[in-house]
Structure formats: C-alpha cells, structure tokens
Design an enzyme around this catalytic site. Structure first.
Site, PDB file in Angstrom:
ATOM      1  N   GLY A  73      13.978 -38.925  -6.307  1.00  0.00           N
ATOM      2  CA  GLY A  73      14.291 -37.774  -6.185  1.00  0.00           C
ATOM      3  C   GLY A  73      14.834 -36.953  -4.855  1.00  0.00           C
ATOM      4  O   GLY A  73      14.612 -38.063  -3.789  1.00  0.00           O
ATOM      5  N   GLY A  75      16.082 -34.166  -3.570  1.00  0.00           N
ATOM      6  CA  GLY A  75      16.677 -32.537  -3.838  1.00  0.00           C
ATOM      7  C   GLY A  75      16.413 -32.181  -2.417  1.00  0.00           C
ATOM      8  O   GLY A  75      15.994 -32.698  -1.951  1.00  0.00           O
ATOM      9  N   ASN A  76      15.919 -30.904  -2.380  1.00  0.00           N
ATOM     10  CA  ASN A  76      15.455 -30.019  -1.410  1.00  0.00           C
ATOM     11  C   ASN A  76      14.301 -30.366  -1.354  1.00  0.00           C
ATOM     12  O   ASN A  76      14.008 -31.357   0.812  1.00  0.00           O
ATOM     13  CB  ASN A  76      15.682 -28.858  -1.623  1.00  0.00           C
ATOM     14  N   GLY A  78      12.628 -33.469  -2.089  1.00  0.00           N
ATOM     15  CA  GLY A  78      12.297 -35.034  -1.524  1.00  0.00           C
ATOM     16  C   GLY A  78      13.270 -35.281  -0.866  1.00  0.00           C
ATOM     17  O   GLY A  78      12.773 -35.881   0.252  1.00  0.00           O
ATOM     18  N   LYS A 183       5.378 -29.631  -9.721  1.00  0.00           N
ATOM     19  CA  LYS A 183       4.792 -28.743  -9.623  1.00  0.00           C
ATOM     20  C   LYS A 183       5.369 -28.268 -10.870  1.00  0.00           C
ATOM     21  O   LYS A 183       6.120 -27.258 -11.287  1.00  0.00           O
ATOM     22  CB  LYS A 183       4.550 -27.749  -8.908  1.00  0.00           C
ATOM     23  N   LYS A 274       0.524 -21.949  -9.840  1.00  0.00           N
ATOM     24  CA  LYS A 274       1.015 -20.603  -9.186  1.00  0.00           C
ATOM     25  C   LYS A 274       2.264 -20.221  -9.690  1.00  0.00           C
ATOM     26  O   LYS A 274       2.957 -19.101  -9.134  1.00  0.00           O
ATOM     27  CB  LYS A 274       0.718 -21.097  -7.796  1.00  0.00           C
ATOM     28  N   LYS A 377      16.066 -26.162 -10.107  1.00  0.00           N
ATOM     29  CA  LYS A 377      15.545 -25.977 -11.025  1.00  0.00           C
ATOM     30  C   LYS A 377      14.681 -25.204 -10.968  1.00  0.00           C
ATOM     31  O   LYS A 377      13.378 -24.925 -10.001  1.00  0.00           O
ATOM     32  CB  LYS A 377      15.233 -26.508 -11.787  1.00  0.00           C
TER      33      LYS A 377
END
Length: 428
Positions: A73, A75-76, A78, A183, A274, A377
């Site tokens: 991954g 993304g942000n 990762g 998460k 959360k 996402k």
C-alpha cells in the site's frame, strides 16, 4: 572509542545485549549483507563493567535470517509509515536496507506514480511535500514487491485484501509473517458476526501465516513530519524475541514510540470502532455543537467500544483501551482525520437537503468521499454498517444508543442534531 552512557541508557543497552546476544541490536552504518561493521557503536556500564558491542557480519547470522520488509500500500498512511520503516531498515543490522512498497499503479499528471516516487522520493498524489527515504522502492508489480519478504505490512483499503492475499500467498516464504495497519473490520453474512481483518489475512495466506496489528493515534502527515506520536503493536508471533524484533522495525525513540501488547483482538477492534465515533464527532461539529458535547461523545464512545469488544471478542484486556490504540486514537480521530472531516460536511449538506432516504444518504457519502479525499477511502461508514448489523443480530441495540444514533443519522432519515440523544450510557 566507546562513550560511557547514563545509567538509564546503559540499562537499555544491556537489555538489547541480552535479548539479541549474537548480533546486539544497535544503530549501525548502512551496509551490504556481507559487510562488517568494524567500529563499536556504543558501550554501557553494568555492575562496574563496560560491555562492548562486537563487530557485526550480516552474512554470519545463521540462526536468524535477514528481515526483508514489504509495505503493501502506498496511500497517505502507507507512504507516511515508509518514512519510519525505511529509516529503520537502513540502520538495523538484522534488516535488509531496501524496503519494497507495492504501488497500485496510476497516472499523476503525465507520469506513473511509481516513477515519481522512485525518482523524486515523494508521493506527490497522496503525501505531497514529504520526502521518502531513498531506500524505499516503489514496485507496481506485486510479485517483485513481495519477493523474499519475511514481513508484510498491510496498509491499504480492506476491499483490496481478498484479491491481494490470493495473489501473494505463494509469492512469500514459509517464515513470512504480517502486521496489519488497516483500521476496519469485515462482517460474516452467514454467522452475522464481525471478522477481524488480521484473521482474514491469516486465513487467506495459509495455516502457518501469523498476522498482528499496529494501531494508534497516528495522523499520517504528523508521522511523516517526524512529530512525536505513539502506537500499539499487538502480536503473538512464534516467540517473544520475534515480537520484539518486529517492534524495533517500527519504533523510533525520537518520533514514533511503539509499545507492545499481546491483545491483538482488542487493539484491532479499537482501531476499527473509533472511526464510527469519528463520524459522530463530525456530526457534532456540523451541527455547531461545542467542546463539551464532543467530550461527552468521546466518553460514551469509549464505553461502547469496550462493550462491543466484550460482546464479540474473547480475552480483550481493559488496559488496551488506555493505550495509544484505544483512547489516544479515539481522541485524535474525533478531532482530526478524514472520517470526522467528511462527517462534518455530510451533516451540513444533509441539513440543507432536509429529509433524505437511505439511498440518498449512501450517494451523499460517496460524493463527499470523492470530492474531499481525492482517491482515499472512508473507513467509518463501512464499519458503522457492519457493527450495526452485528449488534442488531445480537438484539443488543439498546446497549449502544450512540452507535444506533450515528447509524440513523448516517444512513436513515434521522436529523443531525439528534446526535445528542445518543450520548448516554444505558444502565444494566
């Protein structure tokens, strides 16, 4: 020459010496596998004696293979975590200095994203403005990324998992293990119970694969900027030494402090749940309510997180909820992060739109996700749907008034300001 450290530093050094007697975990030079570090890095005092570290030859570690880390991954988050793992890989003697990061290939401007990362050492789409270590290599080919990996770090939307795991299970060696940073949770439509994503990964990878989790109050940009934060690594690998070795791959004392826990279920559930209450926090902000209301929401949210874990998972420890994966992550997520941001926007738009049905609610979430997150996402909406279904199947909605209210606002024709009606703890 060796420097004599303070008593506390010496004790920490001695602990590392005892735990890793053959190669003495320490800061070292970036070396090739067959290089030898010929100069001492530290010494320490113990009972009046100075303990000196020995030279290290990575190629001679016969009992312990060199770790090869692959980040799945880019993304942000990762990319942010690659700044930590990359730096550690270049300094820890038991880790291969090159860290492969699998990139779901896409175009950014007129170039491939992987090309940008490998030439500019920056993920300009998902983490612009932050440099990645040069030893982090973006790999659009899954097989190349996973080749010879001993540790897979899963940090990608969980919708990718079934296809991804099916493809990589035969690409890694038998001693490979995993740590999930995802998460979220899944839902078994037959048994109508929540499924932890680490369990999904273990099942998909095969009977000998073990997967832990790392959860905490870790906003990606702050991690990438080197600001101090904590995280909770929850693993039950084959030995305590392997748990500690894994922790060291993530831990940086000056900026990213990682505590270990054996409560995998509790830590993972907290990381998913959360996000539900982050939606509620966004509704509070969107309705123009204040800090007192949000503080009350956090208190009740933490109570319901505990209640959910007791209902669906065995062996969850109360102490887990006071770790970074628990209350700290809940606080951070409810004051910042994508779920709170999108929920605040949802609340404002829903108020202007008036009464809308469930399909319109889903469409509005999709629109906001696309506009605000630019390819990232939302996790909170999916987790809310799954958690609500699980609780409803247990006939226990009365025990979760806040979650029930968040669901009603997010996916039903319930006014945003009714969020205050759910901020209460049921008795009995």
């Amino acid at each position: 020459m060796s420097a004599l450290w303070s008593v506390s530093s010496c004790r920490r050094s001695l602990q590392r010496f005892r735990r890793y007697p053959s190669y003495h975990v320490k800061r070292t030079l970036r070396v090739k596998a067959d290089d030898v570090v010929n100069r001492p890095i530290f010494g320490c005092l113990s009972h009046g004696r100075t303990i000196q570290t020995k030279s290290i030859n990575k190629g001679s570690l016969s009992h312990q293979a060199i770790e090869k880390v692959c980040i799945l991954g880019s993304g942000n988050f990762g990319s942010a975590m690659s700044t930590i793992i990359g730096k550690n890989a270049s300094s820890l003697p038991f880790v291969d200095s090159q860290v492969n990061m699998w990139v779901y290939e896409e175009d950014f401007g007129n170039r491939k994203l992987s090309e940008i990362i490998n030439t500019e050492h920056e993920n300009r789409k998902y983490l612009p403005g932050y440099k990645l270590p040069e030893n982090v290599v973006a790999c659009p080919d899954l097989g190349t990324a996973c080749k010879d990996a001993t540790l897979l770090v899963f940090v990608l939307p969980h919708s990718f998992l079934p296809h991804l795991v099916e493809n990589i299970r035969n690409m890694v060696g038998p001693s490979c293990r995993g740590v999930s940073l995802i998460k979220g949770m899944d839902f078994d439509p037959v048994q109508k119970r929540p499924i932890r994503l680490s369990q999904m990964i273990e099942k998909g990878m095969g009977p000998d694969f073990q997967c832990g989790v790392m959860m905490g109050a870790n906003v990606a940009k702050e991690v990438a900027a080197g600001q101090l934060c904590e995280s909770t690594l929850a693993t039950r690998f084959k030995s305590p030494d392997l748990d500690e070795q894994t922790r060291l791959i993530f831990h940086r004392d000056e900026s990213f402090r990682v505590q270990h826990s054996y409560d995998v279920a509790g830590a993972e559930a907290c990381g998913a749940l959360k996000n539900i209450y982050a939606l509620g926090s966004g509704f509070v902000d969107g309705a123009g309510l204040g800090g007192n209301t949000k503080a009350s929401l956090l208190r009740v949210g933490l109570h319901e997180m505990k209640q959910f874990c007791r209902t669906f998972f065995h062996g969850v420890e109360d102490s887990t909820f006071t770790e970074s994966c628990g209350v700290a992550d809940l606080i951070t997520t409810c004051y910042g992060g994508r779920n709170r941001l999108c929920a605040e926007e949802f609340a404002k738009r829903k108020h202007l739109m008036g009464a809308i049905d469930s399909d319109s609610c889903h469409a509005l979430w999709n629109q906001i996700e696309e506009e605000l997150l630019k390819g990232q996402k939302l996790q909170g909406t999916h987790t809310t749907l799954d958690a609500y279904a699980a609780i409803e199947n247990e006939n226990a909605l009365r025990d979760f008034p806040l979650l029930k209210t968040i669901y009603g606002i997010a996916f039903d024709n319930q006014p945003v300001k009714t969020i205050v009606d759910g901020i209460r703890v049921t008795k009995g």
